[in-house]
Motif scaffolding. Structure first.
Motif, mmCIF file in Angstrom:
data_model
loop_
_atom_site.group_PDB
_atom_site.id
_atom_site.type_symbol
_atom_site.label_atom_id
_atom_site.label_comp_id
_atom_site.label_asym_id
_atom_site.label_seq_id
_atom_site.Cartn_x
_atom_site.Cartn_y
_atom_site.Cartn_z
ATOM 1 N N ARG A 75 -5.283 -11.799 4.050
ATOM 2 C CA ARG A 75 -6.472 -12.528 3.978
ATOM 3 C C ARG A 75 -6.224 -13.702 2.750
ATOM 4 N NH1 ARG A 75 -9.767 -8.590 2.495
ATOM 5 N NH2 ARG A 75 -9.318 -7.411 4.659
ATOM 6 N N LEU A 87 1.423 -3.671 7.889
ATOM 7 C CA LEU A 87 0.244 -3.229 8.894
ATOM 8 C C LEU A 87 0.665 -2.601 9.767
ATOM 9 C CD1 LEU A 87 -1.957 -6.629 8.946
ATOM 10 C CD2 LEU A 87 -2.290 -4.631 7.658
ATOM 11 N N VAL A 123 -3.879 4.607 5.100
ATOM 12 C CA VAL A 123 -4.914 3.626 5.204
ATOM 13 C C VAL A 123 -5.370 2.800 3.899
ATOM 14 C CG1 VAL A 123 -7.476 3.674 4.932
ATOM 15 C CG2 VAL A 123 -6.462 5.250 6.609
ATOM 16 N N LEU A 124 -4.718 3.141 2.695
ATOM 17 C CA LEU A 124 -4.686 2.578 1.580
ATOM 18 C C LEU A 124 -3.606 1.335 1.695
ATOM 19 C CD1 LEU A 124 -4.895 5.206 -1.019
ATOM 20 C CD2 LEU A 124 -6.623 3.275 -0.569
ATOM 21 N N PHE A 126 -2.435 0.196 4.670
ATOM 22 C CA PHE A 126 -3.029 -0.960 5.410
ATOM 23 C C PHE A 126 -4.013 -1.984 4.924
ATOM 24 C CE2 PHE A 126 -5.960 -2.872 8.443
ATOM 25 C CZ PHE A 126 -5.027 -2.984 9.921
ATOM 26 N N ALA A 127 -5.078 -1.531 4.143
ATOM 27 C CA ALA A 127 -5.943 -2.404 3.481
ATOM 28 C C ALA A 127 -5.287 -3.142 2.221
ATOM 29 C CB ALA A 127 -6.984 -1.440 2.412
ATOM 30 N N ALA A 172 -3.598 -5.874 4.530
ATOM 31 C CA ALA A 172 -4.611 -6.877 5.194
ATOM 32 C C ALA A 172 -5.456 -7.602 3.985
ATOM 33 C CB ALA A 172 -5.785 -6.101 5.536
ATOM 34 N N THR A 173 -5.613 -7.306 2.757
ATOM 35 C CA THR A 173 -5.720 -8.044 1.717
ATOM 36 C C THR A 173 -4.812 -9.380 1.293
ATOM 37 O OG1 THR A 173 -7.128 -6.344 0.855
ATOM 38 C CG2 THR A 173 -6.703 -8.154 -0.669
#
Length: 95
Positions: free
Chosen positions: A81, A8, A70-71, A73-74, A77-78
């Protein structure tokens, strides 16, 4: 979780570097920045800003670098989560 957290931070730095490069496109003598990532023992990455070489395709490569960050990071983050959800489910089962 620490590996995803490092991802991240690296992705955030990548977006910042790309945005900075795009913002400084009109400045004739502006230097470009990039992100250098090195693997850390035990997993993860260490990211830092470095001076990047001049690039005639800079606007396109900077926008693609921002999208890639951005991808990343996503994805990280997933992962965080889902890990949190699995830990919660495990604790619910044990209670």
């Amino acid at each position: 979780m620490s590996i995803a957290s490092a991802g991240l931070r690296a992705a955030t730095l990548g977006v910042q570097a790309a945005a900075s490069n795009v913002a400084r496109l009109p400045v004739a003598e502006a230097t470009r920045t990039g992100v250098a990532q090195t693997a850390v023992a035990g997993g993860g990455v260490d990211a830092s800003l470095v001076e990047a070489a001049a690039d005639p395709a800079a606007p396109v490569s900077d926008l693609l670098a921002a999208k890639e960050a951005v991808l990343a990071f996503a994805a990280n983050a997933t992962l965080i989560r889902r890990s949190d959800q699995m830990l919660g489910a495990l604790l619910d089962e044990r209670a």
